[in-house]
Design a protein around this motif. Sequence first.
Motif: not given
Length: 756
Positions: A264-269, A563-573, A607-609
């Motif tokens: 969706p937005e490469i900077a966010l992923t 904002t919604q920027m932090i909702a995507k694709g992040l995978d931090f255990p 889903g980030r949690a």
Amino acid sequence: MPQDSQGLVEVALPVPLFQTFTYAVDPASRMPARGSRVVVPFRSGTEIGICLGAANGAAPARKLRHVLNVPDSDPVLSADMIELCQWMADYYIVPLGLTLRTALPSLLAGAEKPEPLRKTHRIVRIRADLPTLLEREKAFARAPQQRALFELIESLGGRSALGHLLQRLAFSSSVLKGLEKRGLIVVEDEIVERDPFASRPAKAADRHQPTPAQAAAIAAASAGKGGDVFLLNGVTGSGKTLVYIEILKRLVSEQGKTGIVLVPEIALTPQTVDRFRAVFGDDIAVLHSALSDGERYDAWLALERGDKRIAVGARSAVFAPLTNLGAIIVDEEHETSYKQGETPRYHAREVAIVRARLEGAVVVLGSATPSLESWANAETGKYTLLNLPERVGGGRLPRIDVVDLRNRSGPNEPREGPASPAYAHVIREDLDKAIEETLSRREQSILLLNRRGYSSFVMCSECATVVTCPNCSITLTVHRAPERLLCHYCGHQEEPSQVCRKCGGRTLRQRGLGTQQVERLLSDRFPSASIARMDLDTTSGKWAHAEILDRVASGAVDILLGTQMIAKGLDFPNVTLVGVVDADTGINLPDFRASERCFQLLSQVAGRAGRGPKGGRVLIQTRVPQHHAVVCAVTHDYLRFVREEMPGRVSPPYPPNVRLANIVFSGTKATAAGNLAIAAADWLRDLLDKREIDSVMLIGPAPCPIERIKNRWRWHVLLKATQASELTRVSRYFMERFEVPSNLRVTLDRDPVALL
Ligand code: ADP
Ligand code: ZN
């Protein structure tokens, strides 16, 4: 002597006219091939267009103008790509010349400089060493400025970009010339290394064994026939990326094909991109939004030549000049950023599907919360559904609890502890406790508030007037540092006033909450915690997103707020808490997709949690805990959301039950825009009646929910159709024939993602 059609070519130009143009080619020059760029005279200037081949039919009577230049020896667009652009032109009701231009990197779209140069820049390099202090004293005895510059270049590793020294560090060119004359430095050209990802440390590839569900998805998609579309519905953390990678391994690495990965937005992923790079290394071209035009062109060339065989990028990467395409992956297929907001208003998911059909590739659409359109297509069997119902590695979806914001708390019932009343009002006790515990366990939290700025609006407490933008019918948002009122639509800024413009009252109050305010409240409450804020205001720098996320990954950030920027694709255990400060920010928007967006956002951020062995939990603060968007997100129940949302799209019908085209009329005069919309609606109604077209329904005209943007008043008419082909015909007929005065504008948005 009249010309015959020999020596004539048909050219598509990027101009807003529904036609192509015929030009003559000098008998002495070679005929440009179909798909080549041609520079031609147009009106009083020149344009760069795409040659569509020899003009057929009789030559027109009037004298034709000549092609001025054919800059490429080979076509820049393949036959398939031209066909794809033709489809876009037909479907989105846009002139072919405009869709063709969209498919090319912008460096190839300028008529003035049709041949892009390899990018070089001037650099300054130190030539002589001046080792001893004594020698240095002597050399620079009467030139302290030269010495300063010399030592600066030294400290920069002996070389630096010329522009940097002159512009950013403000050295004068005479000082530099002096050093150059004395042979102490040289100034030279250097070809710019234009792969900014080369500097990002490579990650080791994960070597996970696919789970049975992943393996089944991988096998099904890699055995797909050309044109097949798979909908990979996998919950957050179910390992969709591994599925994409394995499919590409089979098609690209084993079968020698090529692939496209849309995000969706490469900077966010950056994490997702890193994972692909770890596996495919030099085979990948990353089409990052922060690339310069030149860098983008380099990537385009590498893909076209076959030096790179996988393109990863946002929306426009769907046009990557790859041949022998094996697969197009669309990650987070429900995201609205796949829709372009300006002409041509294409949806990259739809373009991907058409391209794959033309070129014999498979498409994989991935999401934890598929768009209702894609879901409907899976139900009718148009797409093949692949399921990843569980998190990988024994992980479980996090537990989600709701905090009801209607329950009184905050200023009236002071809590114990160090929290200020304002804080206690914004972060309720449960969430506060959870943050505190997470901090004390040295784990990380993510907090979502989908509104940037400090306060969302300013209101006069005497006359209740709200401060709005002079150009848009939108309230102005309060921003701090520097303090100003800002329009999020047009960028208008003004100084906050002390006095109400309407009644002169002196009691202007800030209302509504933005991320800046939450950041301040949090840092007061948890002074020793390291808090990072990520929203449009903190991410204007080219690589700002990646920098913030890298800091979160390294553990340097305790609380990531955004904002919604932090909702995507992040995978931090180590993220074990996700808090939604206010779930209701978009839920009441006058748009039929408001609930769907809210459900998707809550599901994504939740889903980030708990993506690591420590598990995790989610707290959602809301004023509407019974709303189905909230209830279904809390229970991780996509199917139930579909079941509850679909009936609301039946009567009146909305997608996926009908297809939409939103026609917007705008102008600087309110009445003119409104009158045009009324005339257009009459015109269209007439057309539908006369032709007895009952598969297309007309709604409106009406003012748009946001009546004015950037000084233009906006009205709209909505077409709803049960048949896509009928909608195309009616829309085209209208756009080609309905007359629009030159001071007004009409835009047609096919399959709009929002009706605001
Ligand atoms: P999604 O995109 O579906 O939310 P990801 O692709 O980000 O999920 O995967 C989540 C995590 O699970 C990643 O850290 C990934 O490395 C890991 N993972 C993926 N597949 C497996 C597997 N088969 N076994 C163990 N871990 C896996
Ligand atoms: Zn504005």
